[in-house]
Design an enzyme around this catalytic site. Structure first.
Site, mmCIF file in Angstrom:
data_model
loop_
_atom_site.group_PDB
_atom_site.id
_atom_site.type_symbol
_atom_site.label_atom_id
_atom_site.label_comp_id
_atom_site.label_asym_id
_atom_site.label_seq_id
_atom_site.Cartn_x
_atom_site.Cartn_y
_atom_site.Cartn_z
ATOM 1 C CB SER A 107 -9.508 4.619 2.623
ATOM 2 O OG SER A 107 -10.155 3.903 1.613
ATOM 3 C CD GLU A 108 -8.426 3.634 -2.448
ATOM 4 O OE1 GLU A 108 -7.267 4.354 -2.805
ATOM 5 O OE2 GLU A 108 -8.350 2.560 -2.729
ATOM 6 C CG HIS A 162 -12.606 3.751 -7.140
ATOM 7 N ND1 HIS A 162 -12.236 2.919 -7.923
ATOM 8 C CD2 HIS A 162 -12.612 3.193 -5.619
ATOM 9 C CE1 HIS A 162 -11.760 1.875 -7.185
ATOM 10 N NE2 HIS A 162 -12.359 2.036 -5.812
ATOM 11 N N GLY A 187 -16.228 1.806 -3.470
ATOM 12 C CA GLY A 187 -16.533 2.653 -4.096
ATOM 13 C C GLY A 187 -16.156 4.018 -3.394
ATOM 14 C CG ASN A 188 -13.611 5.957 -3.274
ATOM 15 O OD1 ASN A 188 -13.219 6.256 -4.316
ATOM 16 N ND2 ASN A 188 -13.407 5.023 -2.663
ATOM 17 N N GLY A 231 -15.908 3.729 4.374
ATOM 18 C CA GLY A 231 -16.321 2.654 5.307
ATOM 19 C C GLY A 231 -17.872 2.554 5.240
HETATM 20 P P1 13P Z 1 -13.795 3.987 1.083
HETATM 21 O O1 13P Z 1 -14.905 3.558 1.732
HETATM 22 O O2 13P Z 1 -12.717 4.380 2.001
HETATM 23 O O3 13P Z 1 -13.965 5.322 0.133
HETATM 24 O O4 13P Z 1 -13.057 2.860 0.118
HETATM 25 C C1 13P Z 1 -13.776 2.090 -0.542
HETATM 26 C C2 13P Z 1 -12.825 1.439 -1.717
HETATM 27 O O5 13P Z 1 -13.587 0.945 -2.701
HETATM 28 C C3 13P Z 1 -11.679 1.307 -1.780
HETATM 29 O O6 13P Z 1 -11.112 1.168 -2.732
#
Ligand code: 13P
Length: 266
Positions: free
Chosen positions: A77-78, A97, A29-30, A46
């Site tokens: 990463s998103e 997300h 999630g983010n 992460g």
């Molecule tokens: P991140 O930790 O990079 O935000 O990614 C988590 C995730 O759910 C990617 O879909």
């Protein structure tokens, strides 16, 4: 005005809420919040969103480049998916997300949430389409969600999870919560022999309530010119809803066609 530090704390609170409510596992999630046209706060990549403190939160520009980040923390990463939402939807102030169990199960089964089954879901979400699968962290996801962004406030990500966005952080989180509740109810009703869907007339009355309250965001109730005259739209019009301008007609016909194509996956 709410301070930046206060917003960082709010992001941590919502992170804890999505984690405690089983909407994310481990480091999934983010979350992001728009401060102004070129400054955004976001969760780092992460880390578990259930245990963040304000120092974890990163600041990025509109391209997703780091403006400020403590220690080894780097933006989600998103982040490019979040930035695409802000680009396409200037009304949006926050993006969430997550991978909530029921919504993600529908995203994996390839079933969009288009059945009008309860008033609150019809009023707050309308329909929730599915964006084509994209590899996480690549441009495939922003490119896949883009087609739905102008028309909906929540999108399922095929074989992945869900995306919700709204004027501010709490509203974006509430969209995610409503989406998951709707998906859970639909799943359970299917176990009980299938939902008894609301009629077109009942849906139209709910759309009317939404228009009357002038709720922010994008929604099928605002999509179809004929819907304003009390005629069916997204849930049931099947591409025959028409509109008052050629441009609106074309957009509505295309969107309706895609929703109906997705429905055939049922
Ligand atoms: P991140 O930790 O990079 O935000 O990614 C988590 C995730 O759910 C990617 O879909």
């Amino acid at each position: 005005m709410v301070s930046e530090y206060e917003i960082k704390k709010q992001i941590c609170d919502i992170g804890k809420r999505i984690y405690d409510r089983n909407m994310v596992a481990a480091n999934d999630g983010n979350i992001s919040v728009k401060l102004n046209d070129n400054e955004f706060l976001c969760t780092p990549t992460g880390v578990s969103k259930g245990f963040m403190t304000p120092e974890y939160i990163c600041k990025v520009d509109r391209e997703g480049n780091v403006i400020q980040a403590n220690g080894d923390f780097r933006p989600s990463s998103e982040i490019k998916m979040h930035m695409r939402v802000y680009q396409c939807r200037p009304d949006v102030g926050s993006v969430v997300h997550a991978h909530p169990t029921f919504a993600t199960a529908f995203a994996i089964a390839g079933i969009p949430l288009t059945a009008p089954i309860m008033p609150e879901a019809v009023i707050s979400l309308g329909c929730v389409p599915i964006a084509k699968y994209g590899t996480p962290s690549t441009m495939e996801i922003p490119d896949a969600v883009e087609e739905w962004l102008p028309y909906y406030d929540a999108v399922l990500l095929e074989n992945h999870g869900a995306l919700a966005y709204s004027v501010d952080l709490l509203s974006a989180y509430h969209k995610m919560e409503s989406l998951e509740f709707y998906a859970e109810l639909l799943y359970k009703a299917r176990q009980l022999g299938g939902p008894k869907e609301l009629s077109q007339e009942q849906v139209q009355k709910l759309y009317e309530i939404r228009r009357k309250f002038g709720l922010p965001g994008k929604h099928p109730a605002d999509m179809c010119m004929n819907a304003k005259e009390g005629k069916p739209s997204c849930h049931s019009c099947g591409g025959n809803c028409g509109g008052s301008s050629a441009n609106t007609d074309a957009v509505i016909a295309e969107i309706t066609k895609r929703v109906m194509e997705q429905l055939k996956l049922k």
